[in-house]
Design an enzyme around this catalytic site. Structure first.
Site, PDB file in Angstrom:
ATOM      1  N   ARG A  40       0.826  -1.223   0.000  1.00  0.00           N
ATOM      2  CA  ARG A  40       0.000   0.000   0.000  1.00  0.00           C
ATOM      3  C   ARG A  40       0.858   1.271   0.000  1.00  0.00           C
ATOM      4  O   ARG A  40       0.500   2.268   0.627  1.00  0.00           O
ATOM      5  CB  ARG A  40      -0.936   0.033   1.208  1.00  0.00           C
ATOM      6  CG  ARG A  40      -2.106  -0.926   1.117  1.00  0.00           C
ATOM      7  CD  ARG A  40      -3.122  -0.471   0.076  1.00  0.00           C
ATOM      8  NE  ARG A  40      -4.263  -1.356   0.038  1.00  0.00           N
ATOM      9  CZ  ARG A  40      -5.387  -1.161   0.725  1.00  0.00           C
ATOM     10  NH1 ARG A  40      -5.534  -0.085   1.461  1.00  0.00           N
ATOM     11  NH2 ARG A  40      -6.356  -2.026   0.633  1.00  0.00           N
TER      12      ARG A  40
ATOM     13  N   ARG B  64      -3.779   6.611   0.508  1.00  0.00           N
ATOM     14  CA  ARG B  64      -4.319   7.845   1.091  1.00  0.00           C
ATOM     15  C   ARG B  64      -3.374   8.634   1.988  1.00  0.00           C
ATOM     16  O   ARG B  64      -3.634   9.785   2.272  1.00  0.00           O
ATOM     17  CB  ARG B  64      -5.604   7.520   1.867  1.00  0.00           C
ATOM     18  CG  ARG B  64      -6.768   7.252   0.930  1.00  0.00           C
ATOM     19  CD  ARG B  64      -7.932   6.645   1.657  1.00  0.00           C
ATOM     20  NE  ARG B  64      -7.528   5.342   2.168  1.00  0.00           N
ATOM     21  CZ  ARG B  64      -8.360   4.449   2.692  1.00  0.00           C
ATOM     22  NH1 ARG B  64      -9.640   4.733   2.805  1.00  0.00           N
ATOM     23  NH2 ARG B  64      -7.924   3.281   3.121  1.00  0.00           N
TER      24      ARG B  64
ATOM     25  N   ARG C 199      -7.453  11.083  -6.240  1.00  0.00           N
ATOM     26  CA  ARG C 199      -8.670  10.372  -5.829  1.00  0.00           C
ATOM     27  C   ARG C 199      -9.876  11.308  -5.836  1.00  0.00           C
ATOM     28  O   ARG C 199     -10.981  10.892  -6.182  1.00  0.00           O
ATOM     29  CB  ARG C 199      -8.417   9.802  -4.439  1.00  0.00           C
ATOM     30  CG  ARG C 199      -9.426   8.863  -3.909  1.00  0.00           C
ATOM     31  CD  ARG C 199      -9.389   7.522  -4.599  1.00  0.00           C
ATOM     32  NE  ARG C 199     -10.343   6.648  -3.937  1.00  0.00           N
ATOM     33  CZ  ARG C 199     -11.644   6.674  -4.154  1.00  0.00           C
ATOM     34  NH1 ARG C 199     -12.148   7.486  -5.056  1.00  0.00           N
ATOM     35  NH2 ARG C 199     -12.460   5.875  -3.494  1.00  0.00           N
TER      36      ARG C 199
ATOM     37  N   ASP D 174      -6.426  -3.377  -7.569  1.00  0.00           N
ATOM     38  CA  ASP D 174      -6.975  -3.959  -6.346  1.00  0.00           C
ATOM     39  C   ASP D 174      -7.235  -5.442  -6.576  1.00  0.00           C
ATOM     40  O   ASP D 174      -7.421  -5.874  -7.715  1.00  0.00           O
ATOM     41  CB  ASP D 174      -8.277  -3.267  -5.938  1.00  0.00           C
ATOM     42  CG  ASP D 174      -8.611  -3.556  -4.478  1.00  0.00           C
ATOM     43  OD1 ASP D 174      -8.100  -2.838  -3.596  1.00  0.00           O
ATOM     44  OD2 ASP D 174      -9.337  -4.536  -4.208  1.00  0.00           O
TER      45      ASP D 174
ATOM     46  N   TYR E 275     -14.371 -12.169   0.121  1.00  0.00           N
ATOM     47  CA  TYR E 275     -15.049 -10.912  -0.255  1.00  0.00           C
ATOM     48  C   TYR E 275     -16.259 -11.183  -1.140  1.00  0.00           C
ATOM     49  O   TYR E 275     -17.304 -10.545  -1.010  1.00  0.00           O
ATOM     50  CB  TYR E 275     -14.066  -9.957  -0.952  1.00  0.00           C
ATOM     51  CG  TYR E 275     -13.095  -9.336   0.022  1.00  0.00           C
ATOM     52  CD1 TYR E 275     -13.451  -8.214   0.776  1.00  0.00           C
ATOM     53  CD2 TYR E 275     -11.830  -9.884   0.227  1.00  0.00           C
ATOM     54  CE1 TYR E 275     -12.572  -7.658   1.691  1.00  0.00           C
ATOM     55  CE2 TYR E 275     -10.945  -9.341   1.134  1.00  0.00           C
ATOM     56  CZ  TYR E 275     -11.323  -8.225   1.869  1.00  0.00           C
ATOM     57  OH  TYR E 275     -10.458  -7.683   2.792  1.00  0.00           O
TER      58      TYR E 275
HETATM   59  O1  CP3 Z   1       0.040   0.405  -3.224  1.00  0.00           O
HETATM   60  C1  CP3 Z   1      -0.336  -0.781  -3.335  1.00  0.00           C
HETATM   61  O2  CP3 Z   1      -0.105  -1.656  -2.488  1.00  0.00           O
HETATM   62  C2  CP3 Z   1      -1.008  -1.217  -4.636  1.00  0.00           C
HETATM   63  C3  CP3 Z   1      -2.418  -1.145  -4.671  1.00  0.00           C
HETATM   64  C4  CP3 Z   1      -3.296  -2.033  -3.791  1.00  0.00           C
HETATM   65  C5  CP3 Z   1      -4.562  -1.600  -3.309  1.00  0.00           C
HETATM   66  N1  CP3 Z   1      -5.145  -2.649  -2.707  1.00  0.00           N
HETATM   67  C6  CP3 Z   1      -5.106  -0.253  -3.499  1.00  0.00           C
HETATM   68  C7  CP3 Z   1      -6.252   0.184  -2.673  1.00  0.00           C
HETATM   69  C8  CP3 Z   1      -3.124  -3.367  -3.383  1.00  0.00           C
HETATM   70  C9  CP3 Z   1      -1.926  -4.295  -3.568  1.00  0.00           C
HETATM   71  C10 CP3 Z   1      -4.321  -3.745  -2.710  1.00  0.00           C
HETATM   72  C11 CP3 Z   1      -4.554  -5.103  -2.181  1.00  0.00           C
HETATM   73  C12 CP3 Z   1      -5.791  -5.385  -1.449  1.00  0.00           C
HETATM   74  N2  CP3 Z   1      -7.048  -4.879  -1.670  1.00  0.00           N
HETATM   75  C13 CP3 Z   1      -5.884  -6.363  -0.426  1.00  0.00           C
HETATM   76  C14 CP3 Z   1      -4.756  -7.247   0.052  1.00  0.00           C
HETATM   77  C15 CP3 Z   1      -3.849  -6.567   1.004  1.00  0.00           C
HETATM   78  C16 CP3 Z   1      -4.482  -6.246   2.341  1.00  0.00           C
HETATM   79  O3  CP3 Z   1      -4.628  -5.028   2.609  1.00  0.00           O
HETATM   80  O4  CP3 Z   1      -4.781  -7.172   3.085  1.00  0.00           O
HETATM   81  C17 CP3 Z   1      -7.223  -6.378   0.008  1.00  0.00           C
HETATM   82  C18 CP3 Z   1      -7.797  -7.240   1.121  1.00  0.00           C
HETATM   83  C19 CP3 Z   1      -7.952  -5.435  -0.782  1.00  0.00           C
HETATM   84  C20 CP3 Z   1      -9.411  -5.158  -0.735  1.00  0.00           C
HETATM   85  C21 CP3 Z   1      -9.684  -3.735  -0.395  1.00  0.00           C
HETATM   86  N3  CP3 Z   1      -9.431  -2.670  -1.247  1.00  0.00           N
HETATM   87  C22 CP3 Z   1     -10.274  -3.223   0.786  1.00  0.00           C
HETATM   88  C23 CP3 Z   1     -10.704  -4.061   1.986  1.00  0.00           C
HETATM   89  C24 CP3 Z   1     -10.356  -1.834   0.622  1.00  0.00           C
HETATM   90  C25 CP3 Z   1     -11.027  -0.854   1.568  1.00  0.00           C
HETATM   91  C26 CP3 Z   1     -10.196  -0.564   2.747  1.00  0.00           C
HETATM   92  C27 CP3 Z   1      -9.330   0.628   2.488  1.00  0.00           C
HETATM   93  O5  CP3 Z   1      -8.130   0.549   2.786  1.00  0.00           O
HETATM   94  O6  CP3 Z   1      -9.869   1.616   2.010  1.00  0.00           O
HETATM   95  C28 CP3 Z   1      -9.800  -1.508  -0.636  1.00  0.00           C
HETATM   96  C29 CP3 Z   1      -9.639  -0.149  -1.231  1.00  0.00           C
HETATM   97  C30 CP3 Z   1      -8.265   0.262  -1.666  1.00  0.00           C
HETATM   98  N4  CP3 Z   1      -7.399  -0.517  -2.383  1.00  0.00           N
HETATM   99  C31 CP3 Z   1      -7.670   1.537  -1.485  1.00  0.00           C
HETATM  100  C32 CP3 Z   1      -6.409   1.499  -2.120  1.00  0.00           C
HETATM  101  C33 CP3 Z   1      -5.410   2.632  -2.258  1.00  0.00           C
HETATM  102  C34 CP3 Z   1      -8.320   2.723  -0.796  1.00  0.00           C
HETATM  103  C35 CP3 Z   1      -9.386   3.249  -1.692  1.00  0.00           C
HETATM  104  C36 CP3 Z   1      -9.503   4.757  -1.660  1.00  0.00           C
HETATM  105  O7  CP3 Z   1      -8.613   5.440  -2.187  1.00  0.00           O
HETATM  106  O8  CP3 Z   1     -10.516   5.214  -1.160  1.00  0.00           O
END
Ligand code: CP3
Length: 353
Positions: free
Chosen positions: A34, A38, A47, A84, A160
């Site tokens: 990540r 944000r 965003r 994602d 999910y």
């Molecule tokens: O920078 C990176 O790592 C690359 C991008 C990336 C994202 N998600 C972007 C993202 C990666 C590798 C992921 C993986 C991901 N997504 C996982 C596995 C890793 C982990 O955290 O356990 C999972 C479970 C998800 C599913 C997911 N996506 C959730 C549960 C959420 C909501 C929670 C949150 O953090 O907002 C997301 C959204 C998400 N994926 C965001 C980002 C930058 C935030 C969205 C936003 O900008 O509002």
């Protein structure tokens, strides 16, 4: 190049790939799960202009920009594709939305008939913008910076899809998996096929390595872990090896605890992501002796900064520096993390040992 000079493949100079191939480097290469997100003001700005998170993931120009933002600031050794894990359910025809403050919302998948409708045929087609993002990023990344592609592992993505979003206890998923393992196996099988297709396309487009995120691997009993985490991962790794023998696959079975060793032995992953709860000294002896390891600073320490961060980084680096090692967090960067703490971490690691 002069005649007689040995030609070295361009990847040989990328520190991340050298560590994943088993080399011991004087300072550990690093990237952060990540690392785009944000906590970065420029990400929040991007965003704001893109209300739908899925649109951000599926617009190559914007997703490439998000991928590159942390590299410009901190010069990590690897960029991770901005996307994602839930783009795969989307490509399989499920409804996926990301709601402010609520996280992901999916239409819950609960029946065998729905599972049988999932086909990987549309995956490469619907996710074409993701591969275009990879192509754009590789053309502008510094030569020494690797690009990591990724996907969620089938078990985690299935949670999910079946729960309809995040969950505390995974009751619906476990109910299906335990009461009707063959029916649930259809979901897993379709996800295995879709994941191989998705990762293969990323590699064809230029990803140097791929990571499988199994964020919820740690909630299963031993037999279920073998059936729903290890077995599908082994199939994905074997299929990818056939098509892309030189591309490293990093497995991240978060929370796997005492099952980490079986995961390494039985899946064939090239490297292992360690979550925060894995004691470094035990990992050094029992896991780093098998494969290169990656991890595992608590993201909350990066958020706190100061001496707590410095001490923890020093402990982790001192423990793992004698073997193949990639520095990372044990889970994703927290949105509250000050940017200055990430810069400080980058300086600490560049200074190591
Ligand atoms: O920078 C990176 O790592 C690359 C991008 C990336 C994202 N998600 C972007 C993202 C990666 C590798 C992921 C993986 C991901 N997504 C996982 C596995 C890793 C982990 O955290 O356990 C999972 C479970 C998800 C599913 C997911 N996506 C959730 C549960 C959420 C909501 C929670 C949150 O953090 O907002 C997301 C959204 C998400 N994926 C965001 C980002 C930058 C935030 C969205 C936003 O900008 O509002």
């Amino acid at each position: 190049m002069e005649v007689g000079e040995t030609s070295i493949p361009s990847t040989a100079s990328k520190p991340l790939l050298r560590a994943l191939a088993g080399e011991i480097l004087p300072a550990p290469p690093f990237w952060l799960m990540r690392q785009a997100g944000r906590y970065l003001p420029e990400y929040r700005e991007l965003r704001r202009k893109t209300p739908s998170f899925l649109d951000l993931c599926l617009t190559p120009e914007l997703a490439a920009e998000a991928t590159l933002q942390p590299i410009r600031r901190f010069g990590m050794d690897a960029a991770i594709l901005f996307s994602d894990i839930l783009v795969v359910p989307y490509a399989l025809g499920r409804t996926v939305a990301f709601r402010e403050g609520e996280g992901p919302v999916l239409e819950p998948l609960r029946t065998l008939a729905e599972a049988e409708e999932l086909t990987r045929d549309g995956v490469a087609e619907r996710l074409r913008p993701v591969y275009e993002t990879v192509r754009r990023v590789v053309t502008v990344l510094p030569q020494e910076t690797a690009l990591i592609g990724f996907a969620g592992a089938p078990w985690t993505v299935a949670t999910y899809m079946i729960e309809g979003g995040s969950s505390r206890d995974f009751a619906a998923t476990k109910y299906w998996a335990f009461s009707d393992p063959d029916g649930f196996g259809v979901v897993i099988d379709r996800l295995v096929e879709a994941t191989v297709a998705h990762l293969s396309e990323q590699i064809d487009a230029g990803a140097d390595a791929v990571q499988l995120f199994d964020s919820w691997a740690g909630v299963l009993d031993e037999a279920s872990f073998r059936r729903f985490v290890i077995a599908p991962t082994r199939r994905i790794v074997a299929d990818l090896r056939k098509r892309h023998p030189a591309t490293p696959v990093i497995g991240f079975p978060r929370g796997a605890g005492l099952m980490y060793r079986a995961y390494v032995h039985e899946t064939g992953v090239s490297a292992l992501g360690l979550d925060t709860s894995v004691p470094p000294e035990i990992a050094r002896k029992t896991l780093q002796s098998l494969v290169p390891v990656q991890g595992n600073l608590d993201p909350a320490l990066l958020m706190c900064g100061g001496a707590a961060l410095e001490d923890a980084v020093a402990t982790i680096v001192a423990c793992f520096r004698g073997g193949p090692f990639v520095f990372n967090l044990g889970h994703g960067v927290l949105p509250e993390t000050p940017v200055a703490h990430v810069s400080h971490l980058a300086e600490l690691l560049r200074r190591a040992p």
